[in-house]
Enzyme design. Structure first.
Site, PDB file in Angstrom:
ATOM      1  CD  GLU A 228      -2.379  -1.455   2.735  1.00 35.69           C
ATOM      2  OE1 GLU A 228      -2.630  -0.444   3.421  1.00 35.69           O
ATOM      3  OE2 GLU A 228      -2.612  -2.617   3.118  1.00 35.69           O
ATOM      4  CD  GLU A 339      -8.634   1.949   5.366  1.00 32.43           C
ATOM      5  OE1 GLU A 339      -8.639   1.392   6.482  1.00 32.43           O
ATOM      6  OE2 GLU A 339      -7.836   1.653   4.473  1.00 32.43           O
TER       7      GLU A 339
END
Length: 424
Positions: A228, A339
């Protein structure tokens, strides 16, 4: 003094002595406990903060240590003790920089957005042969729920699961909410995007807001592999509300492996100009200038390592292929998007913002975006993703809208304010 009074006096005296001894013992024990905690924290700091060739004080209060490339945290890993650092990838989806090639995004930078840098650059740079590492402070560790969890994701279910957004889905995933675009089904050897950078407001210190690329392989269970990279605002991790460049990796769904940035052994950095976890500056503003970062992650087919590039000029380093199980081959899903953590304090949805804090239908200069979304195919070429899907747990809180044009290729606007009249 008669016998009764004498016995009473002796018992009282004995009680006072015992009470004094117990209290004293408790204080001694507490003192030893505090001393032991300080020792363990210092030992942990010594492991994280390697000896610096030079230190730079950043305007935001960070200290950036310039650490010799061979002394970085990656080499604490037992399998990297005799590792020879790979100073350049063998293959690159856009051609190696020494070939004088640059990305399409760099050539077509006529879209009103501007490139950005890191705040610590204002006060110096790291010498050749070193890498910049954000120094960890005692307060950073004390903010963590426990010392061992510092720098790690403690909630395992932080990967958006697109299938759960379809009819019969589960909604809010353990307090994490998303607004993403994704592809799945093929073998993917990398991903790229240019990401708009903002400074979203965070309601609670234990919440965060991020925008990133996920490269995933394995099942959404204990064997999940993930790489990520993007930007995040995380008061618990950094002690402030600054937007910062970050990376994360795990090979077991966040259970034991992996960490943010360089807070454990794993990622090998080769670049002396960009610091993981450092503040990004300047930032986009509502109705004002828009600033974005480009991130590319791809697999070197010869060595099997996963490389990361920041912008059009900085190859940062790589995750050795042996760190992973499924990602030793390829990724099976790529996700791009935002997110947030929704802790639902007082039973209400958080007001923590995603992206700019505005919904995607407000468009450029108001909403945040990902543009020039691409994947790396089996021939090590960048191409447009096929069958791009979207997913969000509740589009009344955070939403995502796809688009496509000649300048931005595949893109999407995303984000939202969290709690509002339609998201109580």
């Amino acid at each position: 003094m008669d016998n009764v009074k004498m016995k009473t006096f002796c018992l009282s005296l004995l009680f006072m002595v015992l009470l004094f001894c117990d209290t004293d013992a408790a204080e001694v024990k507490q003192g030893m406990s505090l001393s032991s905690q300080k020792f363990e924290i210092q030992k942990h700091l010594n492991r994280l903060n390697k000896p610096a060739v030079k230190s730079i004080k950043s305007p935001d209060g960070d200290t950036i240590d310039c650490v010799h490339i061979s002394h970085q945290p990656a080499f604490d890993h037992p399998l990297l003790k005799n590792h020879t650092v790979q100073m350049m990838p063998n293959y690159h989806p856009e051609g190696l920089f020494r070939d004088g090639k640059m990305s399409t995004a760099a050539k077509n930078k006529n879209d009103g957005s501007k490139s950005i840098n890191q705040l610590w650059h204002l006060n110096g740079k790291c010498p050749e042969g070193t890498i910049p590492i954000r120094r960890t402070k005692k307060d950073d560790i004390l903010r963590a729920s426990n010392m061992k969890s510092y720098g790690k994701k403690t909630n395992f279910s932080t990967i958006p699961k697109p299938e759960s957004g379809r009819p019969g889905g589960v909604g809010n995933q353990n307090g994490h909410q998303h607004a993403i675009a994704y592809v799945e089904g093929d073998k993917y050897y990398g991903a790229k995007a240019t990401i708009n950078v903002w400074e979203p407001k965070i309601q609670q210190p234990n919440e965060f807001s991020l925008s990133q690329i996920w490269l995933l392989a394995g099942s959404f269970d204990s064997d999940l592999n993930s790489i990520e990279a993007g930007w995040q605002v995380s008061p618990d991790l950094y002690g402030d509300n600054n937007a910062r460049l970050f990376t994360y990796w795990t090979s077991d769904a966040y259970q034991a492996t992996g960490c943010y940035n360089l807070l454990c052994s794993g990622f090998i950095q080769i670049n002396n100009e960009i610091a993981m976890g450092a503040t990004i500056s300047p930032l986009s503003s509502f109705h004002g200038s828009q600033y974005d970062i480009s991130i590319l992650v791809w697999k070197d087919p010869k060595e099997g390592n996963w490389w990361m590039q920041f912008g059009n000029d900085y190859v940062l380093g790589y995750w050795p292929g042996f760190l992973f199980s499924y990602l030793t081959d390829s990724a099976s899903m790529i996700e791009w998007g935002g997110e947030v953590v929704n802790s639902e304090s007082d039973g209400l949805h958080t007001t923590t913002q995603m992206g700019s804090g505005h919904f995607p239908d407000e468009g450029f200069g108001k909403s945040s975006y990902f543009r020039n979304i691409q994947v790396v195919d089996e021939s090590n070429n960048l191409r447009a993703p096929q069958d791009l899907g979207t997913y969000t747990e509740d589009n009344n809180c955070y939403d995502v809208q796809l688009g496509k044009n000649n300048d931005w290729g595949n893109y999407f606007y995303y984000g939202g304010p969290g709690r509002n009249a339609n998201c109580p």
